[in-house]
Motif scaffolding. Structure first.
Motif, PDB file in Angstrom:
ATOM      1  N   TYR A 132       0.851  -1.188   0.000  1.00 50.06           N
ATOM      2  CA  TYR A 132       0.000   0.000   0.000  1.00 50.06           C
ATOM      3  C   TYR A 132       0.885   1.236   0.000  1.00 50.06           C
ATOM      4  N   ARG A 133       0.267   2.390  -0.195  1.00 52.61           N
ATOM      5  CA  ARG A 133       1.019   3.643  -0.224  1.00 52.61           C
ATOM      6  C   ARG A 133       1.159   4.218   1.186  1.00 52.61           C
ATOM      7  N   VAL A 134       2.330   4.785   1.470  1.00 50.53           N
ATOM      8  CA  VAL A 134       2.591   5.427   2.756  1.00 50.53           C
ATOM      9  C   VAL A 134       2.957   6.879   2.496  1.00 50.53           C
ATOM     10  N   GLU A 135       2.218   7.791   3.109  1.00 47.58           N
ATOM     11  CA  GLU A 135       2.452   9.218   2.879  1.00 47.58           C
ATOM     12  C   GLU A 135       2.581   9.950   4.214  1.00 47.58           C
ATOM     13  N   GLU A 136       3.684  10.664   4.379  1.00 48.84           N
ATOM     14  CA  GLU A 136       3.855  11.505   5.571  1.00 48.84           C
ATOM     15  C   GLU A 136       3.090  12.805   5.347  1.00 48.84           C
ATOM     16  N   THR A 151       0.932  10.033   9.597  1.00 46.13           N
ATOM     17  CA  THR A 151       1.148   9.125   8.477  1.00 46.13           C
ATOM     18  C   THR A 151      -0.211   8.676   7.944  1.00 46.13           C
ATOM     19  N   LEU A 152      -0.369   8.770   6.619  1.00 42.03           N
ATOM     20  CA  LEU A 152      -1.581   8.297   5.950  1.00 42.03           C
ATOM     21  C   LEU A 152      -1.212   7.093   5.102  1.00 42.03           C
ATOM     22  N   THR A 153      -1.833   5.976   5.377  1.00 42.68           N
ATOM     23  CA  THR A 153      -1.619   4.779   4.560  1.00 42.68           C
ATOM     24  C   THR A 153      -2.855   4.568   3.689  1.00 42.68           C
ATOM     25  N   LEU A 154      -2.625   4.308   2.405  1.00 42.14           N
ATOM     26  CA  LEU A 154      -3.702   4.233   1.419  1.00 42.14           C
ATOM     27  C   LEU A 154      -3.594   2.953   0.603  1.00 42.14           C
ATOM     28  N   PRO A 155      -4.711   2.242   0.425  1.00 38.21           N
ATOM     29  CA  PRO A 155      -4.673   1.066  -0.444  1.00 38.21           C
ATOM     30  C   PRO A 155      -4.230   1.464  -1.848  1.00 38.21           C
ATOM     31  N   LYS A 156      -3.539   0.570  -2.526  1.00 37.69           N
ATOM     32  CA  LYS A 156      -3.105   0.866  -3.895  1.00 37.69           C
ATOM     33  C   LYS A 156      -4.316   0.909  -4.830  1.00 37.69           C
ATOM     34  N   GLY A 157      -4.135   1.627  -5.899  1.00 35.18           N
ATOM     35  CA  GLY A 157      -5.210   1.737  -6.869  1.00 35.18           C
ATOM     36  C   GLY A 157      -5.884   3.092  -6.814  1.00 35.18           C
ATOM     37  N   LYS A 158      -6.469   3.477  -7.932  1.00 33.93           N
ATOM     38  CA  LYS A 158      -7.150   4.758  -8.012  1.00 33.93           C
ATOM     39  C   LYS A 158      -8.523   4.664  -7.355  1.00 33.93           C
ATOM     40  N   GLY A 159      -9.128   5.803  -7.182  1.00 32.48           N
ATOM     41  CA  GLY A 159     -10.460   5.834  -6.596  1.00 32.48           C
ATOM     42  C   GLY A 159     -10.451   6.444  -5.216  1.00 32.48           C
ATOM     43  N   LYS A 160     -11.634   6.550  -4.652  1.00 32.46           N
ATOM     44  CA  LYS A 160     -11.802   7.136  -3.330  1.00 32.46           C
ATOM     45  C   LYS A 160     -11.955   6.028  -2.297  1.00 32.46           C
ATOM     46  N   HIS A 161     -11.165   6.129  -1.218  1.00 32.49           N
ATOM     47  CA  HIS A 161     -11.116   5.056  -0.230  1.00 32.49           C
ATOM     48  C   HIS A 161     -11.831   5.443   1.063  1.00 32.49           C
ATOM     49  N   PRO A 162     -12.435   4.467   1.741  1.00 29.05           N
ATOM     50  CA  PRO A 162     -12.891   4.715   3.104  1.00 29.05           C
ATOM     51  C   PRO A 162     -11.668   4.922   3.989  1.00 29.05           C
ATOM     52  N   VAL A 163     -11.814   5.663   5.076  1.00 35.14           N
ATOM     53  CA  VAL A 163     -10.660   5.979   5.904  1.00 35.14           C
ATOM     54  C   VAL A 163     -11.039   5.976   7.375  1.00 35.14           C
ATOM     55  N   ALA A 164     -10.095   5.569   8.214  1.00 27.87           N
ATOM     56  CA  ALA A 164     -10.267   5.607   9.664  1.00 27.87           C
ATOM     57  C   ALA A 164      -9.191   6.506  10.264  1.00 27.87           C
ATOM     58  N   TRP A 186       0.346   1.236  14.644  1.00 24.97           N
ATOM     59  CA  TRP A 186       0.972   0.873  13.379  1.00 24.97           C
ATOM     60  C   TRP A 186       0.465  -0.500  12.920  1.00 24.97           C
ATOM     61  N   VAL A 187       0.375  -1.429  13.858  1.00 18.44           N
ATOM     62  CA  VAL A 187      -0.121  -2.768  13.536  1.00 18.44           C
ATOM     63  C   VAL A 187      -1.568  -2.689  13.050  1.00 18.44           C
ATOM     64  N   LEU A 188      -2.386  -1.873  13.723  1.00 16.14           N
ATOM     65  CA  LEU A 188      -3.784  -1.724  13.328  1.00 16.14           C
ATOM     66  C   LEU A 188      -3.904  -1.060  11.952  1.00 16.14           C
ATOM     67  N   ALA A 189      -3.106   0.005  11.744  1.00 12.66           N
ATOM     68  CA  ALA A 189      -3.140   0.701  10.454  1.00 12.66           C
ATOM     69  C   ALA A 189      -2.726  -0.228   9.321  1.00 12.66           C
ATOM     70  N   ASP A 190      -1.688  -1.013   9.541  1.00 10.60           N
ATOM     71  CA  ASP A 190      -1.214  -1.957   8.523  1.00 10.60           C
ATOM     72  C   ASP A 190      -2.303  -2.967   8.175  1.00 10.60           C
ATOM     73  N   HIS A 191      -2.940  -3.515   9.188  1.00 10.93           N
ATOM     74  CA  HIS A 191      -3.989  -4.519   8.962  1.00 10.93           C
ATOM     75  C   HIS A 191      -5.156  -3.925   8.182  1.00 10.93           C
TER      76      HIS A 191
END
Length: 461
Positions: A132-136, A151-164, A186-191
């Motif tokens: 996945y993408r990692v953005e500071e 830190t924002l972690t985003l699933p790969k691929g285009k489109g709009k993602h749900p976020v927590a 970090w473990v929760l975000a990764d999962h």
């Protein structure tokens, strides 16, 4: 001539003593079986001595020492962000003294030699490369005039993602909610990100890379930081505006409903080991469940503690409250003297306890009941989880309070679960005591992670 000679000698000794205390110092704080390495950096500036503190095992660096006082051989350090103080003496290459925090007094020594890191296995800590993408990122809390780093972690691929958005528990926490070598956020975000859910986690105000003054903030102030995170995400093209949620751990679970009630953009909420009783009641519960020492009279101990909380939570002027609290603790001086470590300073203990209990955060917390806001959460889906071995936030009484408040709100989309055998950090454990946290290799129980991701996916994907 003698006067000048005396002045020169005195100044020479003064600057020599400063040279002795400046530089890096290494120590280990032992708290309920946990060992936390501390690194103290002392430097000389035009304004006098300044210092910062690192806690490598919590990934907390550059914690400001708000006041550094050195009167050879005595050194005093005030750390307002932590509600802590170190009082010690310099003896050649050793700084020995007492660490005062949250009404406790612990022996602590610093030396010039770095302590070796323990061989802690944390197999769940994510390792690159990540799928996945990692953005500071940084975002502004305009209301408070501060900047939050995360830190924002985003699933790969285009489109709009749900976020927590992850909201940490009490005390100054970094974005990973680091504790005892664990990084649960970090473990929760990764999962979650591996399961198609973007995650924003950030350093608390005044902590790590975020600006602001943590020591002067209350739970309500921290809620404005979360509101700023929501606003930040609304401005991103890769985030789904109608699928923004909050995951709050411990105090974070108190903050989440505050934000959900005030924002139309919160679409789901996960409460992890959150509270369903007032701060007064929770504090009294913890005085029993977390106590690590024996008392001669249990009823008298609870009555004394309850009275202290009532004094601290009153509407009197701060000076009056502090005077009443000091008198209250003075009334049990003989008991304190017998319970504190040999050689401990009872006056310093009382002063620290009074300061801690009358901090802005404590006084707000005592008087706040999270069910007041929970009873207004009418439409937002809620998942509330607790471990049955959580000694910090007891599952039954708090989950009951949360359930009743959401029932009062008329919320029809509520899931409340107690997970057998998990502690406050959601680790599989034997006893649940805080001293056990650092001895457990597991950071976050897989079954808890799966429950969280499955529930969010059922609501948002």
């Amino acid at each position: 001539m003698l006067r000048w000679l005396f002045t020169i000698v005195f100044l020479s000794l003064y600057f020599f003593s400063l040279a002795q205390v400046t530089g890096d110092w290494f120590g280990t704080l032992k708290v309920q079986g946990l060992q936390m390495r501390l690194v103290l950096h002392v430097s000389k500036t035009d304004q006098g001595l300044q210092a910062t503190l690192d806690s490598p095992d919590q990934a907390a660096f550059g914690i400001p020492v708000t006041k550094t006082t050195f009167d050879n051989p005595k050194l005093s350090l005030d750390l307002a962000n932590l509600g802590a103080q170190f009082i010690g003496e310099l003896n050649q290459d050793t700084l020995s003294g007492q660490w005062l925090q949250a009404g406790r007094q612990l022996a602590l020594s610093f030396t010039r030699k770095a302590a070796k890191a323990g061989q802690l296995r944390r197999p769940q800590v994510p390792q690159p490369p990540f799928p996945y993408r990692v953005e500071e990122v940084v975002f502004q809390n305009e209301k408070a005039g501060l900047q939050l780093a995360g830190t924002l972690t985003l699933p790969k691929g285009k489109g709009k993602h749900p976020v927590a958005i992850l909201i940490s528990g009490s005390g100054p926490q970094d974005r990973d909610e680091s504790l005892a070598g664990h990084k649960p956020f970090w473990v929760l975000a990764d999962h979650l990100t591996r399961h198609g859910i973007a995650v924003l986690r950030y350093d608390d105000r005044g902590t790590a890379q975020s600006t602001g003054d943590f020591a002067k903030a209350t739970t309500a102030d921290f809620a404005t930081d979360v509101e700023s995170a929501v606003i930040f995400l609304l401005g991103r093209k890769d985030i789904h505006r109608k699928k923004i949620g909050l995951i709050g751990h411990s105090e974070g679970g108190i903050i989440a409903p505050m934000v959900a009630v005030n924002s139309k953009h919160v679409n789901f909420m996960v409460l992890l080991a959150s509270t369903g009783v007032s701060g007064k009641e929770l504090s009294l519960q913890q005085a029993q469940s977390l106590r690590t020492f024996e008392v001669p009279d249990e009823d008298a101990y609870l009555a004394f503690t309850e009275r202290a909380i009532d004094i601290a939570a009153s509407n009197d002027d701060l000076s009056i409250i502090q005077a009443k609290l000091s008198k209250h603790y003075e009334s049990v001086r003989p008991v304190l003297s017998s319970m504190l470590p040999e050689g401990a300073n009872v006056d310093a203990f009382i002063q620290q306890q009074v300061q801690q209990m009358t901090s802005p955060w404590s006084r707000y917390f005592y008087n706040y009941n999270p069910t007041d806001e929970l009873s207004k959460v009418k439409a937002c889906p809620v998942l509330s989880l607790n471990g049955t071995k959580d000694l910090q936030v007891l599952a039954d009484v708090n989950q009951n309070g949360i359930s009743e408040a959401l029932k009062k709100a008329g919320n029809k989309d509520v899931t409340v679960k107690k997970i057998e055998g998990l502690n406050h950090l959601f680790q599989e454990c034997e006893t649940g005591v805080m001293a056990e946290y650092g001895t457990i290799e597991q950071t976050f129980a897989p079954q808890a992670l799966q429950i969280i991701s499955d529930w969010i996916q059922s609501k948002m994907l």
